[in-house]
Design an enzyme around this catalytic site. Structure first.
Site, PDB file in Angstrom:
ATOM      1  N   GLU B 161       0.859  -1.185   0.000  1.00  0.00           N
ATOM      2  CA  GLU B 161       0.000   0.000   0.000  1.00  0.00           C
ATOM      3  C   GLU B 161       0.894   1.233   0.000  1.00  0.00           C
ATOM      4  OE1 GLU B 161      -3.484  -0.314   2.349  1.00  0.00           O
ATOM      5  OE2 GLU B 161      -3.622   1.845   2.673  1.00  0.00           O
ATOM      6  N   ARG B 162       0.653   2.103  -0.953  1.00  0.00           N
ATOM      7  CA  ARG B 162       1.491   3.295  -1.118  1.00  0.00           C
ATOM      8  C   ARG B 162       2.953   2.925  -1.336  1.00  0.00           C
ATOM      9  NH1 ARG B 162      -2.893   5.568  -2.565  1.00  0.00           N
ATOM     10  NH2 ARG B 162      -4.481   5.524  -0.939  1.00  0.00           N
ATOM     11  N   ASN B 204      -3.351  -1.832   7.565  1.00  0.00           N
ATOM     12  CA  ASN B 204      -4.632  -2.396   7.159  1.00  0.00           C
ATOM     13  C   ASN B 204      -4.437  -3.910   7.066  1.00  0.00           C
ATOM     14  OD1 ASN B 204      -6.117   0.066   6.799  1.00  0.00           O
ATOM     15  ND2 ASN B 204      -4.957   0.415   4.925  1.00  0.00           N
ATOM     16  N   LYS B 284      -4.334  -0.232  13.821  1.00  0.00           N
ATOM     17  CA  LYS B 284      -5.169   0.802  13.204  1.00  0.00           C
ATOM     18  C   LYS B 284      -6.598   0.337  13.424  1.00  0.00           C
ATOM     19  CE  LYS B 284      -6.134   2.925   8.677  1.00  0.00           C
ATOM     20  NZ  LYS B 284      -5.667   3.054   7.275  1.00  0.00           N
ATOM     21  N   GLU B 288     -10.870   4.394   8.810  1.00  0.00           N
ATOM     22  CA  GLU B 288     -11.002   3.981   7.408  1.00  0.00           C
ATOM     23  C   GLU B 288     -11.566   2.561   7.303  1.00  0.00           C
ATOM     24  OE1 GLU B 288      -7.751   6.455   4.945  1.00  0.00           O
ATOM     25  OE2 GLU B 288      -6.954   4.692   5.923  1.00  0.00           O
ATOM     26  N   ARG B 338     -12.071  17.467   9.497  1.00  0.00           N
ATOM     27  CA  ARG B 338     -11.188  16.316   9.680  1.00  0.00           C
ATOM     28  C   ARG B 338      -9.928  16.694  10.457  1.00  0.00           C
ATOM     29  NH1 ARG B 338      -8.755  12.462   4.914  1.00  0.00           N
ATOM     30  NH2 ARG B 338      -6.786  11.955   5.921  1.00  0.00           N
ATOM     31  N   ASP B 367      -2.888  14.322   6.345  1.00  0.00           N
ATOM     32  CA  ASP B 367      -2.329  13.045   5.911  1.00  0.00           C
ATOM     33  C   ASP B 367      -1.116  13.239   5.019  1.00  0.00           C
ATOM     34  OD1 ASP B 367      -2.067  10.337   5.602  1.00  0.00           O
ATOM     35  OD2 ASP B 367      -3.589  10.162   4.042  1.00  0.00           O
ATOM     36  N   GLU B 395       3.926   9.319  -0.668  1.00  0.00           N
ATOM     37  CA  GLU B 395       2.557   9.157  -1.157  1.00  0.00           C
ATOM     38  C   GLU B 395       2.027  10.418  -1.842  1.00  0.00           C
ATOM     39  OE1 GLU B 395      -0.152   7.749   1.803  1.00  0.00           O
ATOM     40  OE2 GLU B 395      -1.916   8.049   0.545  1.00  0.00           O
ATOM     41  N   GLU B 513       6.533  21.712  -3.755  1.00  0.00           N
ATOM     42  CA  GLU B 513       5.458  22.549  -3.213  1.00  0.00           C
ATOM     43  C   GLU B 513       5.049  23.626  -4.216  1.00  0.00           C
ATOM     44  OE1 GLU B 513       6.414  24.611   0.444  1.00  0.00           O
ATOM     45  OE2 GLU B 513       4.290  24.846   0.952  1.00  0.00           O
ATOM     46  N   TRP B 543     -14.040  12.628   2.390  1.00  0.00           N
ATOM     47  CA  TRP B 543     -12.800  12.526   3.152  1.00  0.00           C
ATOM     48  C   TRP B 543     -12.425  13.763   3.953  1.00  0.00           C
ATOM     49  CZ3 TRP B 543     -10.832   7.893   4.039  1.00  0.00           C
ATOM     50  CH2 TRP B 543     -11.173   6.856   3.163  1.00  0.00           C
TER      51      TRP B 543
END
Lengths: 681, 681
Positions: B161-162, B204, B284, B288, B338, B367, B395, B513, B543
């Site tokens: 993942e990522r 996850n 976790k 999510e 959030r 995140d 990511e 950036e 989200w």
């Protein structure tokens, strides 16, 4: 499986109409079968399946025609039962024509071929299900279109590209399904609405599927071809243009290379050894990264003709799709126009295609959007066979979650008068082969079925599959008629049910259009999945799919003077109408013009107010659909009721997102409030 | 594999500095090893790998310390070689501290533990690679952070993942890899920069990975733990909170249920039977869509304490991640935020966590965006152990295609003075355990490696892995120092190479950036994949990731007076600074305020002009990176040169899309042109 949802429109429910039941019971007593062909046997099988259920009665079968109450057979075998007028009528019609004639004592179904007998029997069974009087019939029917095809976009791994009804009924885990009952039932359903051709694998032919035309898989495909043959459906395969390299040992697939030509000739021979009546190849070449003749600096004619010559000795055809050919656009460049691509690529090649090549052209210039103008390529090549392509699968029209009865859309397209050879040159007549001297033509469509028990995910989406077949058999059928036929066969004839569902179906396309992308602009969907709103989802993509909304206005300028000149691809009067802001129909405004948000539509509303109104209304209309369906709770079996109810609830969620995101997006961009002060975020 | 790209910063290239080589050759002649621990053996192995390559010489190994030129061993075994001052110094430091002392004749490496010896040897080898004088060393070092951890987000199927560097080095096709050489080499690399903990499976935890804590997989995990143990790295597992239901036969995972508590106690015992020094669980939960205590109306303290009690008898820890806890937001609702979620959820629980629970808090409230303020949760719970979490995997910062050297970003966060206990309460000191009486604390990060031969996809991304380890060992190291160390060890000490790559690395974050989401607003990425621009990609999502751009302005109002009140989560002076439009730093403006496009920044530019300028500049800067790299063509081996060149070309494509889409989006929305008249579409 034998559930109501599985049986779609072939429910064969018990006849309850006391007026008719005696008549039916009389006729379905002694069936005389005068022909022996496979398809006639299939017709008889269908009678065996239908009659006991509908009439709680059995019938005898014999070849004693004189003493039969129903006689079926092809024209030759049935000749002595036809009077000269009937003989003449049939002789005047095509191979798939049938005749049904009855008096109080006997009913005759004669076909110009064995499969025509099957069509005739289905016609009769439909009449019975619709509770029609069959004692004084004098029906002669032939399909208007020669090709009535479905394209399965099924992958060998079991997935279906743009499939919304489960997995493939043909494949799973890179194997052919063992139990082929569903394939046979699918063939039954298709033959009941007159489909006569099918390609069984995705037009995107991946690695393993490339081997479908080899000994590795031909025995299994032979078996499937045999299943469809019984129902008069010819099997085609999508092929990979690069096959000589992938599965042969050649280092080129250049269509002008002799070794490549020979390879395909040998390949054709091999396929026809397995399947003598194999239909031919469906080809997506040089489109969306698929290989094709461009690789070798050849053109579409070179590529398709090479395949056509290989198939010619066996009467095979090449169906060559005309799709996006320059999808690698740059969104910065407003001079390139995907809408132009098919016409620009193919029109100059007119006359260069072999006589067993058929170009398959999508109904619109883009890609099955909820609203597009008709493709200007259709009919624009007088010397090249063409088929139109529809999409029964609801890729951009709600994915069988949202209700969208597509027959009205297809009718509108078929009715479009191209004026290519003067008034009356409708797409309907063009694809029927009545305008240009096509050897082959007709209609193809992407299927919407999968292995969900109800075949189509949303039970009401069965209507699109049914309607597709019926419409292309007889394009003069009204959307209402087709809806009624389908509802009665599927849910029965109760007035409440009929009226409610018919109303739902007939309004569905307009509702979907209301809450999705406005005024013909299209494409405001989530990339990749194509479900749900994403206003800028395709705005900065390579796909040529832009709306160009800024703080002042929106739309794609495709005019001659200041735009991409796409309007020039049409004949008059469309060329002028579409090009002229004052004449273009509202529903296509943003497809052809970039206008300010305060531009006033023919409806009298401004564009921005139209957007707000349509989206608020669309959502409310879905609430209305839910209420309508709720009223049928006691009229529809639980399973089908719950299925549709669930889909409608999901449609409402979807409509809410569309409404709020579209309205918010344009409110934030335009700064113009809703005249009625409704909530926008 | 033994290629330059594979060897990352442990190249051990031949020393060419003629001034130093004699000195090195003198010392690396006779090595005295006084301790026998696993990690000391690993240190010796590293010397065996390094010395012959660097010095073209071999050395002898004995326990004859007096006659050795280098002596290594732990403090106990080496006691008689240390003077009282050295003894005292070491005694004053933590278990991982080492001392290096040398005179012209002998060099001593003493560790407070066996692994500390390994760290000391790596330190020495680094000095040699940097061509430092080692004849008069007096080094005493200890890591500032207790936990120096990496989280692998590897899935059992081999995907990561990522992950942007190929597949997992741990798993493939739901099996553990057979050849574990790469795992061992990974452990070597990690120990060389002081990493001392690793969790080896994705936070996850999917179906099959849930079984990692069962006999089915524990034997293999035992083996992997053994590999890491040699390098002083403690193994952790991510676990599924729902395990008692999934793999046990319980019907609940309620943390207050006695049978659940017993189940975990038994489970812990079983795990420790296999791995006596097992680190503990990474969890976790309730984030999510992962299961957690909320399912049973319990809170995070209930959930983590239950696991903590099970692990306590074995000195195991529970690392409990604090991530998104109400991700199912409605974009229409501007009151939910959030950014507030982690603080709002956890702060009230302070004091309720067991002493072997550690909360792992992401560096920012969102995140891992290219720019976020520091998380206000860090340090806000004086009675709860905390670790900060960084993401070495890029990511949202270019996915190891685009260059983004992250050390400056992490340094900025560590240097953030929370003022929670007055001036000087920096995050650096908090996570080091110097502010609150934490029993455990430190730093964790998501790893960026995979089975690409160069480990990190982009060779220059190796610098982030290296720098992560070095920085959290010693946060006072400058970004420049870390870059120099890494470059010299990786590419050698040529000035041209050093200066060029250092300049590229140090500018990279700013460049990234510049051409991506402006002024701290974040999130304008393609949903799901998180690469490439998509300005509205997360604007209408669930989200909690919005920019609220309309035709007048942009930004998220998180002020006390008119916004979500998120600024209140900070101590003064940040509370006031962030809340006050006049004081908030430009780079975080849009994170905290919604402003008109013509609002003037402290830089003197308007917001809109800043957007245009930054994006034009960012693209040009990437062109500059390409030129810089091109100049190194003759200084870097072909493979690594081509790898970086290819990535930079892809970065340029990406920067172009960002530049044009962002500029076009805001131009279309604002209607305000670029002051310099550059091309916007």
């Amino acid at each position: 499986m034998n559930s109501k949802k599985y049986n779609m429109w072939l429910q064969y429910q018990p006849i309850t109409d006391t007026k008719m039941i005696e008549q039916y019971q009389y006729f379905f007593t002694k069936i005389g079968v005068l022909s022996e062909g496979l398809q006639v046997q299939a017709a008889l099988d269908e009678l065996h399946a239908a009659v006991p259920q509908m009439l709680d009665a059995k019938f005898t079968v014999s070849n004693d025609a004189l003493n039969s109450t129903i006689v079926i057979g092809n024209r030759n075998d049935l000749a002595r039962f036809l009077d000269s007028e009937q003989q003449a009528k049939l002789a005047d019609m095509n191979d798939e024509a049938f005749l049904i004639a009855s008096n109080q004592e006997q009913l005759i179904i004669a076909g110009n071929s064995d499969v025509a007998v099957l069509y005739g029997v289905h016609h009769l069974l439909r009449l019975v299900q619709l509770n029609e009087d069959i004692a004084q019939l004098s029906v002669v029917e032939q399909p208007k279109n020669q090709f009535r095809m479905l394209n399965q976009w099924d992958n060998f791994d079991g997935s279906i590209e743009r499939g919304y009804s489960g997995q493939s009924i043909f494949y799973q885990h890179n194997q052919f399904v063992e139990d082929k009952t569903r394939i046979k039932d699918y063939a039954r359903f298709l033959s009941s609405v007159g489909i006569n051709a099918i390609s069984i694998n995705n037009v995107n032919v991946w690695e393993e599927e490339t081997y479908f035309i080899t000994k590795k898989y031909l025995p299994e495909i032979q078996e499937i071809a045999g299943i469809f043959r019984v129902y008069g459906i010819t099997l085609y395969l999508s092929i990979n243009f690069g096959s000589p390299v992938t599965i042969g040992d050649l280092d080129t697939a250049d269509p002008l290379d002799q070794s490549v030509q020979n390879w395909w000739k040998e390949k054709a021979k091999e396929i026809y050894d397995y399947i003598p009546d194999f239909g031919g190849f469906v080809v997506k070449a040089d489109s969306e990264n698929r290989p094709g003749p461009f690789t070798y600096e050849r053109d579409h004619a070179d590529g398709s003709n090479m395949l056509a010559k290989a198939l010619e000795p066996f009467q095979g055809k090449v169906i060559w799709r005309c799709f996006v050919y320059n999808h690698l656009q740059d969104w910065r460049d407003r001079t390139t126009d995907r809408a132009r691509a098919a016409y620009d690529h193919f029109k100059p090649l007119d006359g260069r295609f072999h006589e067993n090549v058929i170009l398959q052209v999508k109904n619109g210039p883009m890609d099955f959007q909820v609203r597009e103008p008709a493709s200007p390529l259709i009919g624009a090549m007088p010397n090249t066979n063409q088929m139109i392509e529809f999409q029964v699968a609801q890729e951009y029209t709600g994915q069988q979650i949202d209700l969208c009865y597509l027959i009205p859309q297809w009718k509108e397209i078929l009715a479009f008068d191209t004026h290519i050879k003067g008034t009356g040159t409708t797409i309907e007549e063009i694809v029927a082969g009545n305008i240009h001297p096509y050897k082959y033509s007709g209609v193809a469509a992407v299927s919407n079925i999968g292995d969900d028990e109800n075949w189509t995910g949303n039970t009401l989406a069965q209507a699109n599959l049914y309607g597709y077949g019926r419409l292309i058999w007889n394009p003069s059928l009204l959307s209402e008629q087709i809806a009624e036929e389908w509802i009665k066969q599927t849910f029965g004839s109760k007035e409440e049910v009929l009226n409610t569902i018919e109303d739902m179906l007939l309004n569905a396309w307009g509702i979907y259009e209301n809450y999705t992308a406005p005024l013909g602009v299209g494409w405001m969907v989530t990339p990749g999945v194509h479900y749900g709103p994403n206003i800028d989802g395709y705005e900065y993509s390579k796909w040529g799919t832009y709306h160009f909304a800024d703080r002042d206005g929106i739309g794609v300028d495709r005019t001659k003077e200041t735009g991409t000149g796409y309007t020039e691809q049409y004949q008059e009067p469309h060329r002028t109408i579409y090009n002229d802001l004052d004449q273009v129909p509202d529903e296509l405004l943003l497809f052809f013009h970039h206008v300010p948000y305060k531009y006033t539509l023919k409806s009298g509303k401004t564009v921005i107010q139209h957007i707000y109104d349509a989206h608020f209304k669309g959502y409310e209309q879905v609430e209305g659909l839910i209420e309508q369906w709720e009223n049928l709770r006691n009229y529809v079996d639980n399973e089908r009721f719950a299925n549709v109810q669930d889909r409608l609830e999901r449609q409402l969620d979807n409509a809410k997102e569309w409404r709020d995101q579209i309205n918010t997006y344009f409110y934030r961009k335009s700064g113009i409030g809703d005249q009625h002060g409704r909530t926008i975020y």
